[in-house]
Design a protein around this motif. Sequence first.
Motif, PDB file in Angstrom:
ATOM      1  N   ALA A   1      13.418   0.479  -3.662  1.00  0.00           N
ATOM      2  CA  ALA A   1      14.855   0.676  -3.433  1.00  0.00           C
ATOM      3  C   ALA A   1      15.299   1.390  -2.449  1.00  0.00           C
ATOM      4  N   THR A   2      16.291   0.973  -1.563  1.00  0.00           N
ATOM      5  CA  THR A   2      16.848   1.838  -0.598  1.00  0.00           C
ATOM      6  C   THR A   2      16.994   3.266  -0.788  1.00  0.00           C
TER       7      THR A   2
ATOM      8  N   ILE B   1      23.446  -2.219   3.587  1.00  0.00           N
ATOM      9  CA  ILE B   1      22.799  -3.413   3.660  1.00  0.00           C
ATOM     10  C   ILE B   1      21.770  -3.919   2.841  1.00  0.00           C
ATOM     11  N   ALA B   2      20.747  -2.940   2.732  1.00  0.00           N
ATOM     12  CA  ALA B   2      19.304  -3.163   2.385  1.00  0.00           C
ATOM     13  C   ALA B   2      19.009  -3.023   1.030  1.00  0.00           C
ATOM     14  N   ASP B   3      18.816  -4.013   0.166  1.00  0.00           N
ATOM     15  CA  ASP B   3      18.563  -3.704  -1.418  1.00  0.00           C
ATOM     16  C   ASP B   3      16.998  -3.048  -1.292  1.00  0.00           C
ATOM     17  N   GLN B   4      16.012  -3.114  -0.441  1.00  0.00           N
ATOM     18  CA  GLN B   4      14.855  -2.607  -0.381  1.00  0.00           C
ATOM     19  C   GLN B   4      14.818  -1.667   1.017  1.00  0.00           C
ATOM     20  N   THR B   5      13.737  -0.844   1.243  1.00  0.00           N
ATOM     21  CA  THR B   5      13.395  -0.485   2.548  1.00  0.00           C
ATOM     22  C   THR B   5      12.115  -0.210   2.451  1.00  0.00           C
ATOM     23  N   VAL B   6      11.314  -0.680   3.568  1.00  0.00           N
ATOM     24  CA  VAL B   6      10.170  -0.495   3.737  1.00  0.00           C
ATOM     25  C   VAL B   6      10.003   0.687   4.805  1.00  0.00           C
ATOM     26  N   LEU B   7       9.512   1.978   4.551  1.00  0.00           N
ATOM     27  CA  LEU B   7       9.658   2.986   5.509  1.00  0.00           C
ATOM     28  C   LEU B   7       8.125   3.022   6.169  1.00  0.00           C
TER      29      LEU B   7
ATOM     30  N   VAL C   1      15.854  -6.983   3.067  1.00  0.00           N
ATOM     31  CA  VAL C   1      14.833  -5.569   3.081  1.00  0.00           C
ATOM     32  C   VAL C   1      14.795  -5.193   4.516  1.00  0.00           C
ATOM     33  N   ALA C   2      14.722  -3.802   4.677  1.00  0.00           N
ATOM     34  CA  ALA C   2      15.105  -3.329   6.053  1.00  0.00           C
ATOM     35  C   ALA C   2      13.593  -2.620   6.055  1.00  0.00           C
ATOM     36  N   LEU C   3      13.090  -2.753   7.350  1.00  0.00           N
ATOM     37  CA  LEU C   3      11.870  -2.160   7.757  1.00  0.00           C
ATOM     38  C   LEU C   3      12.479  -1.132   8.934  1.00  0.00           C
ATOM     39  N   ALA C   4      12.056   0.068   8.553  1.00  0.00           N
ATOM     40  CA  ALA C   4      12.267   1.329   9.186  1.00  0.00           C
ATOM     41  C   ALA C   4      11.260   2.338   9.556  1.00  0.00           C
ATOM     42  N   GLY C   5      11.327   3.025  10.850  1.00  0.00           N
ATOM     43  CA  GLY C   5      10.108   3.935  11.153  1.00  0.00           C
ATOM     44  C   GLY C   5      10.709   4.170  12.570  1.00  0.00           C
ATOM     45  N   PRO C   6       9.679   5.260  13.011  1.00  0.00           N
ATOM     46  CA  PRO C   6      10.026   5.725  14.516  1.00  0.00           C
ATOM     47  C   PRO C   6       9.601   4.676  15.514  1.00  0.00           C
TER      48      PRO C   6
END
Length: 262
Positions: free
Chosen positions: A221-222, A204-210, A36-41
């Motif tokens: 889902a990414t 790489i990521a199955d899930q992404t938390v934006l 799981v990727a954590l993404a954001g500014p």
Amino acid sequence: MTGIIALEARDLGYWTADGTVLVDHVDFSISQGEIVALAGPNGAGKSTLLRLLSGLLQPGRGDVRLFGTPISELSAVARARKIAFVDQREQPDGRLTTEEYVALGRIPHQRDASPEAHKLAVENALDSVGLSARRGKYLWTLSGGELQRAVIARALCQEPAILFLDEPTNHLDPKAKGSVLSLVASLGVTTVCVLHDLALIPSIADQTVLLNKGAVVYAGATEAALTEAAVQSVFGVEFLKFSHPKSGRVVSALDIPIEKTL
């Protein structure tokens, strides 16, 4: 993926002493084996959320559950046996050899495991990151990519159920980034990873938390999370996807305008 819920955040909130909200009403779950990727500014709350999920910070509201058990109910030793955390600011002592440093990951198991088990865990960790041949080298002699792999090997030596990575590709060159993320993708360990480079996340990521301003914009889902509209709204830049001219695989890229004034 097993369908077993490895980690769950329930109405998670966190704020500073002066009332500044850093994480607000976060809810999502992670299945065992997922990446799981954590993404954001910058300032979105990614690193704060990672620390809440790993138990390094206590939430002001809500809770985090690891395989159904609130993390707050686990002892420090129990957490260290189940959770490994790799900090982007980690600066290992360069006077240690690679093997000595990786072996530090065995500290949570010192009382219960045999010397043979400790040795095998170190061997497996070094082998899994491709550093067996560098085991006797001092950390200060390793390249940036090798050092990052050593840090991950130290975390793997804990034999964790879940791995937390805070910007593991920070300050690495493009090839080293690919090497480190390829390693993470091949570990088979449930992983939560803060990543700044959006173009790398779909691979790489199955899930992404934006995240944006401490709140979840999307969790799932990414492919559905990183849409052109969502990235434009949160980051203010275009997110492009196109087919690789040779392999045909989907490649992601950001269109970041550069303005020059004379």
